[in-house]
Design an enzyme around this catalytic site. Structure first.
Site, PDB file in Angstrom:
ATOM      1  N   CYS A 240      34.493  42.016  67.486  1.00  0.00           N
ATOM      2  CA  CYS A 240      34.291  43.304  68.154  1.00  0.00           C
ATOM      3  C   CYS A 240      33.632  44.302  67.202  1.00  0.00           C
ATOM      4  O   CYS A 240      33.806  44.234  65.995  1.00  0.00           O
ATOM      5  CB  CYS A 240      35.629  43.873  68.581  1.00  0.00           C
ATOM      6  SG  CYS A 240      36.539  42.771  69.654  1.00  0.00           S
TER       7      CYS A 240
ATOM      8  N   ARG B  48      27.921  39.745  64.658  1.00  0.00           N
ATOM      9  CA  ARG B  48      29.360  39.462  64.589  1.00  0.00           C
ATOM     10  C   ARG B  48      29.828  38.646  65.781  1.00  0.00           C
ATOM     11  O   ARG B  48      30.945  38.142  65.781  1.00  0.00           O
ATOM     12  CB  ARG B  48      30.156  40.771  64.536  1.00  0.00           C
ATOM     13  CG  ARG B  48      29.940  41.536  63.251  1.00  0.00           C
ATOM     14  CD  ARG B  48      31.002  42.569  63.017  1.00  0.00           C
ATOM     15  NE  ARG B  48      31.017  42.939  61.629  1.00  0.00           N
ATOM     16  CZ  ARG B  48      31.590  42.174  60.702  1.00  0.00           C
ATOM     17  NH1 ARG B  48      32.157  41.042  61.039  1.00  0.00           N
ATOM     18  NH2 ARG B  48      31.573  42.512  59.425  1.00  0.00           N
TER      19      ARG B  48
ATOM     20  N   TRP C  27      34.893  41.101  71.851  1.00  0.00           N
ATOM     21  CA  TRP C  27      35.152  39.664  71.908  1.00  0.00           C
ATOM     22  C   TRP C  27      36.451  39.536  72.690  1.00  0.00           C
ATOM     23  O   TRP C  27      37.498  40.004  72.231  1.00  0.00           O
ATOM     24  CB  TRP C  27      35.291  39.046  70.525  1.00  0.00           C
ATOM     25  CG  TRP C  27      35.186  37.569  70.643  1.00  0.00           C
ATOM     26  CD1 TRP C  27      36.171  36.687  70.923  1.00  0.00           C
ATOM     27  CD2 TRP C  27      33.977  36.806  70.601  1.00  0.00           C
ATOM     28  NE1 TRP C  27      35.665  35.425  71.037  1.00  0.00           N
ATOM     29  CE2 TRP C  27      34.326  35.454  70.849  1.00  0.00           C
ATOM     30  CE3 TRP C  27      32.659  37.117  70.376  1.00  0.00           C
ATOM     31  CZ2 TRP C  27      33.395  34.437  70.881  1.00  0.00           C
ATOM     32  CZ3 TRP C  27      31.721  36.098  70.410  1.00  0.00           C
ATOM     33  CH2 TRP C  27      32.092  34.771  70.659  1.00  0.00           C
TER      34      TRP C  27
ATOM     35  N   ASN D   8      39.522  47.670  68.713  1.00  0.00           N
ATOM     36  CA  ASN D   8      39.370  46.355  68.076  1.00  0.00           C
ATOM     37  C   ASN D   8      40.774  45.887  67.759  1.00  0.00           C
ATOM     38  O   ASN D   8      41.567  46.666  67.239  1.00  0.00           O
ATOM     39  CB  ASN D   8      38.588  46.472  66.756  1.00  0.00           C
ATOM     40  CG  ASN D   8      37.093  46.498  66.996  1.00  0.00           C
ATOM     41  OD1 ASN D   8      36.646  46.352  68.140  1.00  0.00           O
ATOM     42  ND2 ASN D   8      36.315  46.714  65.952  1.00  0.00           N
ATOM     43  N   GLY D   9      41.088  44.607  68.056  1.00  0.00           N
ATOM     44  CA  GLY D   9      42.391  44.087  67.665  1.00  0.00           C
ATOM     45  C   GLY D   9      43.196  43.608  68.859  1.00  0.00           C
ATOM     46  O   GLY D   9      42.669  43.425  69.949  1.00  0.00           O
TER      47      GLY D   9
ATOM     48  N   GLU E 126      42.403  21.762  49.273  1.00  0.00           N
ATOM     49  CA  GLU E 126      41.412  22.814  49.560  1.00  0.00           C
ATOM     50  C   GLU E 126      41.374  23.824  48.422  1.00  0.00           C
ATOM     51  O   GLU E 126      40.310  24.271  48.000  1.00  0.00           O
ATOM     52  CB  GLU E 126      41.741  23.490  50.887  1.00  0.00           C
ATOM     53  CG  GLU E 126      40.936  24.744  51.205  1.00  0.00           C
ATOM     54  CD  GLU E 126      39.418  24.531  51.239  1.00  0.00           C
ATOM     55  OE1 GLU E 126      38.962  23.371  51.238  1.00  0.00           O
ATOM     56  OE2 GLU E 126      38.691  25.529  51.233  1.00  0.00           O
TER      57      GLU E 126
ATOM     58  N   LYS F  58      37.955  24.739  46.348  1.00  0.00           N
ATOM     59  CA  LYS F  58      37.459  26.124  46.219  1.00  0.00           C
ATOM     60  C   LYS F  58      37.202  26.451  44.751  1.00  0.00           C
ATOM     61  O   LYS F  58      36.166  26.965  44.380  1.00  0.00           O
ATOM     62  CB  LYS F  58      38.470  27.122  46.797  1.00  0.00           C
ATOM     63  CG  LYS F  58      38.508  27.196  48.291  1.00  0.00           C
ATOM     64  CD  LYS F  58      37.318  27.885  48.942  1.00  0.00           C
ATOM     65  CE  LYS F  58      36.149  27.038  49.335  1.00  0.00           C
ATOM     66  NZ  LYS F  58      36.274  25.903  50.172  1.00  0.00           N
TER      67      LYS F  58
ATOM     68  N   GLU G 181      34.258  24.242  43.076  1.00  0.00           N
ATOM     69  CA  GLU G 181      32.868  24.378  43.563  1.00  0.00           C
ATOM     70  C   GLU G 181      32.263  25.738  43.251  1.00  0.00           C
ATOM     71  O   GLU G 181      31.047  25.877  43.248  1.00  0.00           O
ATOM     72  CB  GLU G 181      32.762  24.079  45.056  1.00  0.00           C
ATOM     73  CG  GLU G 181      33.380  25.082  45.985  1.00  0.00           C
ATOM     74  CD  GLU G 181      33.080  24.746  47.449  1.00  0.00           C
ATOM     75  OE1 GLU G 181      32.020  24.176  47.763  1.00  0.00           O
ATOM     76  OE2 GLU G 181      33.928  25.056  48.296  1.00  0.00           O
TER      77      GLU G 181
ATOM     78  N   HIS H 190      53.618   9.213  39.414  1.00  0.00           N
ATOM     79  CA  HIS H 190      52.884   7.938  39.381  1.00  0.00           C
ATOM     80  C   HIS H 190      51.590   8.051  38.581  1.00  0.00           C
ATOM     81  O   HIS H 190      50.637   7.309  38.813  1.00  0.00           O
ATOM     82  CB  HIS H 190      52.594   7.501  40.822  1.00  0.00           C
ATOM     83  CG  HIS H 190      53.824   7.274  41.632  1.00  0.00           C
ATOM     84  ND1 HIS H 190      54.701   6.218  41.413  1.00  0.00           N
ATOM     85  CD2 HIS H 190      54.382   8.018  42.623  1.00  0.00           C
ATOM     86  CE1 HIS H 190      55.706   6.294  42.255  1.00  0.00           C
ATOM     87  NE2 HIS H 190      55.555   7.369  43.001  1.00  0.00           N
TER      88      HIS H 190
ATOM     89  N   LYS I 157      24.671  25.110  51.654  1.00  0.00           N
ATOM     90  CA  LYS I 157      25.652  25.548  52.656  1.00  0.00           C
ATOM     91  C   LYS I 157      25.828  24.482  53.728  1.00  0.00           C
ATOM     92  O   LYS I 157      26.919  24.224  54.177  1.00  0.00           O
ATOM     93  CB  LYS I 157      25.207  26.855  53.311  1.00  0.00           C
ATOM     94  CG  LYS I 157      26.153  27.374  54.380  1.00  0.00           C
ATOM     95  CD  LYS I 157      27.543  27.574  53.843  1.00  0.00           C
ATOM     96  CE  LYS I 157      28.554  27.971  54.898  1.00  0.00           C
ATOM     97  NZ  LYS I 157      29.943  27.908  54.394  1.00  0.00           N
TER      98      LYS I 157
HETATM   99  C1  AGP Z   1      33.281  23.741  51.329  1.00  0.00           C
HETATM  100  O1  AGP Z   1      33.534  24.935  50.630  1.00  0.00           O
HETATM  101  C2  AGP Z   1      31.884  23.195  51.035  1.00  0.00           C
HETATM  102  N1  AGP Z   1      30.874  24.148  51.277  1.00  0.00           N
HETATM  103  C3  AGP Z   1      31.639  21.871  51.749  1.00  0.00           C
HETATM  104  O2  AGP Z   1      32.657  20.976  51.343  1.00  0.00           O
HETATM  105  C4  AGP Z   1      31.630  21.929  53.288  1.00  0.00           C
HETATM  106  O3  AGP Z   1      32.943  22.190  53.768  1.00  0.00           O
HETATM  107  C5  AGP Z   1      31.162  20.558  53.811  1.00  0.00           C
HETATM  108  O4  AGP Z   1      29.836  20.362  53.370  1.00  0.00           O
HETATM  109  C6  AGP Z   1      31.215  20.463  55.341  1.00  0.00           C
HETATM  110  O5  AGP Z   1      30.362  21.418  55.914  1.00  0.00           O
HETATM  111  P1  AGP Z   1      30.485  21.689  57.507  1.00  0.00           P
HETATM  112  O6  AGP Z   1      31.835  22.252  57.764  1.00  0.00           O
HETATM  113  O7  AGP Z   1      29.388  22.661  57.812  1.00  0.00           O
HETATM  114  O8  AGP Z   1      30.298  20.360  58.192  1.00  0.00           O
END
Ligand code: AGP
Length: 614
Positions: free
Chosen positions: A2, A27, A75, A101-102, A487, A491, A494, A510, A609
C-alpha cells in the site's frame, strides 16, 4: 504494498497526489483512489480497482479539484480488490475521509459495535471501520483531532492512517502505530506533503520528518505539530534528503538489502493481505486452482528450489506435513533434474523461487511436468516463467527484491507455504474450522512481531562489531529451526565472505564439534519449543570447548543468560512460524558484519540476483 500520499497548500491536490502515487507503483497494489476537499467545502472521491492508470482515466472523465487531499494505492487485506473496497473511505455521514496502511486486528468487534448503533457500512474493509469510529467520536462532540486520538486508542494491530474532516478544511491528521510502514511529512513553502515513502514527494521537497511508532501529526498549510497519541508534544528531527531519483528508490537506506530487510513487516502484511478473511477465518488462494479432485489426487509433494528458496522449502516441509499431513521431499533443483525421481499424476512439484527464472528450478519443474506431475509455484516476480507456466501459483507479493541476498522473499515464501498447508489441510479434512481460525490468528500476529525485532537494529549493529573479524562461523538449530541455521549461514557467507556453516545441532558430536574453539563463534537457535532442552545442552557443549555462543532466544527466557555469551531475544511465535521471526536477527547480523567489512552488500562478488544459467 500500500502507498499513501497527502497534500495541503495552494496547488491543485489531485495532480500532486496522483503523481506521488505513480512513484509508488513498484510496490505493488490492486486498487487506487484519491479524495479532495473541494472549494465548495464538500469531499469528493474517485477510486477504482486495477492499476493507477484506471484511476487516471476516471479522473480525466470526472476531474477532481481542491487544495487539500489524500490518495492511496491499496493491497487488499480485508475485502476483495474492487472499487467499493478501494481507499479513501468515507464515514456514513461523510464527515470523515480516511486511508490506512496495515491491518486492524480488532475491526470485527468494533464493526459489530457500530452496526448495533445503526452505522451502515459500504465496504468490507477494516479501514472503513476506522473512519466510522472516528465519526462516532465527532458525533459525540469530540473535536476532529481528539476524535482521531480516541479512535487510535481503540485500534489493535499495525496501522498508518491519514484522515480529513469536513468541519476542518485546513487540517490533515496522520498517525503511525506499529510497523505497517512509515509516514513521511514533507515540508514545503507554505504547503505540506505527506507520504508512506519518500520517492512520492521528493520532487517537491527534501526536508522531511518521519513519524515514529505511536506518534501522530496535525498538519496545516503553514506547518505541523507532532504529538504522541494522547496529545503530548513530541520532539522531531527534520531530515534533509540528499537523493537523486534512482537513489530515492532505496529510501533512507544505504543498500537495497537493508531496505528489503526492513520492509518485511510490510511485505508479510501484503502476502497475507487479500488472502485471509479475518472475519470468516478463511484463507483463499484462488491462483492455486485447487479443486477437490486435484487435492484428492495429490499424495506427495516434491519441493524444488535453490539457495535461500531451498531453505524456505525445508521449513515448508514441517508446515505442510504437520498441518496438511502430506509427505514432502525437498530437493535442490540442480539435483532433482538429474536423478530419476518417482513422478506420476499423484505428485505435485512445488517450485519456490523469488525470480521465477532460476534455471535449475525451472528445469526441474519442466521435467516433472513431462512425467505427469502437477506444477505449483510460489514466486515473487510477476509475469516470470515460473509464474506463467505453473498449473497453480502463489505470488509472494513481497515487492521488488533487488539485493542479491534474498531476505523478504524468504520470509514471505514461508508464510505462503503456511497458508498453502492450511488450505490443503482444510480441503483434506486435517484442519477443522476451529484450527483454521487459530492458524489465521497466528498468521495475523507475525508482521508486528517481525517489526518489533526490526526496531532493535542497534543491538545487532553492536554485536556485529564484536564478530566482524571472525574467519569462521557455525550456525546450529534443530527441527524447524535447522533450516533457519542454514539460511543464517548462507546470508553471512554470501555477503561478508566469512566461511559459515549451518548444522543440525544434534550432529555436532558426529564431527563439527572438533571445529569449536575460542575463534569460532556459534549462533544457536534456542527459542522455546519441544527441542529447547536439547538446544541448551548443545550450547553447553559448545561453551565447554571454549566456543563463543550467540543465542537467539524467546523473550522472557532468563535461563539462557547463564548459558550463552550473547542473547538476542525475539517475540514468542507459535513454533511453526518461529523461523520467520528467528531469521530477522541473522539477516541483520550478516548485513552489519558485511558493511563493517566494506563489502558490496547488494552486489556480492561472483553472485547474480537470478541464476538463469546452469
Ligand atoms: C540467496 O540469498 C541467494 N541470492 C540465492 O541462493 C537464491 O536464493 C537462489 O539463487 C534462488 O533464487 P530464486 O529464489 O530466485 O529461485
Amino acid at each position: 504494498m500500500c502507498g499513501i500520499v497527502g497534500y495541503i497548500g495552494e496547488r491543485e491536490a489531485p495532480e500532486i497526489i496522483y503523481g506521488g502515487l505513480s512513484k509508488l507503483e513498484y510496490r505493488g497494489y490492486d486498487s487506487a483512489g484519491i479524495a479532495v476537499l473541494q472549494d465548495d467545502g464538500s469531499f469528493d472521491v474517485r477510486r477504482d480497482a486495477g492499476k493507477l492508470s484506471q484511476l487516471g482515466k476516471l479522473l480525466a472523465v470526472e476531474p477532481l479539484q481542491g487544495k487539500m487531499g489524500i490518495g492511496h494505492t491499496r493491497w487488499a487485506t480485508h475485502g476483495q480488490p474492487n472499487q467499493t473496497n478501494a481507499h479513501p473511505h468515507k464515514s456514513m455521514r461523510g464527515r470523515i475521509v480516511l486511508v490506512q496502511n496495515g491491518i486492524m486486528e480488532n475491526f470485527a468487534d468494533i464493526k459489530a459495535e457500530l452496526q448495533a448503533e445503526g452505522v451502515v457500512f459500504a465496504s468490507d474493509t477494516d479501514t472503513e471501520v476506522i473512519a466510522q469510529l472516528a465519526e462516532k467520536y465527532l458525533e459525540a462532540g469530540y473535536p476532529f483531532v481528539e476524535a482521531i486520538r480516541q479512535t487510535l486508542g481503540r485500534l489493535r494491530g499495525a496501522n498508518a492512517i491519514v484522515a480529513m474532516n469536513l468541519d476542518q478544511p485546513d487540517t490533515l491528521v496522520c498517525a503511525r502505530l506499529g510497523n505497517a510502514g512509515g509516514v513521511a511529512l514533507g515540508i514545503g513553502e507554505d504547503e505540506m506533503f505527506l507520504a508512506s515513502d519518500i520517492p512520492a514527494i521528493l520532487e517537491y521537497t527534501n526536508q522531511m520528518v518521519f513519524l515514529e511508532n505511536g506518534q501522530m501529526a496535525v498538519i496545516h498549510q503553514s506547518g505541523f505539530e507532532v504529538t504522541d497519541l494522547v496529545g503530548n508534544a513530541q520532539a522531531y528531527e527534520v531530515s534533509e534528503i540528499p537523493w537523486d531519483p534512482i537513489a530515492a528508490v532505496k529510501g533512507e537506506y544505504d543498500f537495497f538489502m537493508q531496505k528489503e530487510i526492513f520492509e518485511q513487516a510490510r511485505s508479510l502484511l501484503n502476502t497475507i493481505g487479500g488472502r485471509i478473511d479475518f472475519e470468516q477465518h478463511t484463507i483463499d488462494l484462488p491462483t492455486m486452482n485447487l479443486t477437490p479432485e486435484l487435492v484428492d489426487r495429490i499424495k506427495k509433494i516434491y519441493t524444488v528450489a535453490c539457495g535461500t528458496s531451498y531453505y524456505s522449502g525445508l521449513v515448508g516441509k514441517f508446515l505442510i506435513e504437520s498441518i496438511a499431513r502430506l509427505p514432502v521431499e525437498v530437493e535442490y533443483g540442480s539435483e532433482f533434474r538429474y536423478y530419476d525421481p518417482i513422478i506420476d499424476e499423484s505428485v505435485a512439484v512445488l517450485s519456490l523461487t523469488q525470480s521465477g527464472e532460476t534455471a535449475d528450478t525451472l528445469a526441474a519443474s519442466e521435467q516433472a511436468r513431462e512425467d505427469g506431475a502437477t506444477i505449483w509455484s510460489i514466486v515473487n516476480a510477476i509475469g516470470s516463467q515460473s509464474m506463467r507456466t505453473a498449473d497453480g501459483y502463489i505470488a509472494m507479493q513481497a515487492g521488488p527484491e533487488i539485493g542479491v541476498a534474498s531476505t523478504k522473499a524468504y520470509t514471505t515464501s514461508i508464510i505462503d507455504q503456511y497458508m498453502l498447508a492450511c488450505v490443503l489441510g482444510y480441503m483434506r479434512g486435517t484442519v477443522s474450522d476451529e484450527q483454521m481460525a487459530q492458524h489465521v490468528q497466528d498468521l495475523a500476529r507475525v508482521p508486528d512481531m517481525v517489526g518489533r525485532v526490526l526496531d532493535r537494529d542497534e543491538e545487532f549493529q553492536e554485536l556485529a562489531q564484536m564478530f566482524a573479524d571472525a574467519n569462521d562461523f557455525l550456525f546450529i538449530g534443530r527441527g524447524i529451526n535447522y533450516p533457519t541455521a542454514l539460511e543464517g549461514a548462507l546470508k553471512l557467507k554470501e555477503i561478508s565472505y566469512i566461511h559459515a556453516e549451518g548444522y543440525p545441532a544434534g550432529e555436532m558430536k558426529h564431527g563439527p564439534i572438533a571445529l569449536i574453539d575460542e575463534t569460532m563463534p556459534v549462533v544457536a537457535m534456542v527459542t522455546k519449543d519441544h527441542l529447547y532442552e536439547k538446544m541448551i545442552s548443545q550450547v553447553q557443549q559448545a561453551k565447554a570447548r571454549g566456543g563463543t555462543v550467540i543465542a537467539i532466544a524467546t523473550e522472557g527466557d532468563e535461563r539462557i543468560q547463564a548459558e550463552a555469551d550473547h542473547v538476542i531475544y525475539v517475540p514468542e511465535a507459535t513454533p511453526l512460524l518461529a523461523p520467520v521471526v528467528n531469521v530477522i536477527p541473522l539477516q541483520l547480523l550478516s548485513y552489519h558484519i558485511a558493511t563493517i567489512r566494506g563489502c558490496d552488500v547488494d552486489q556480492p562478488r561472483n553472485l547474480a540476483k537470478s541464476v538463469t544459467v546452469e
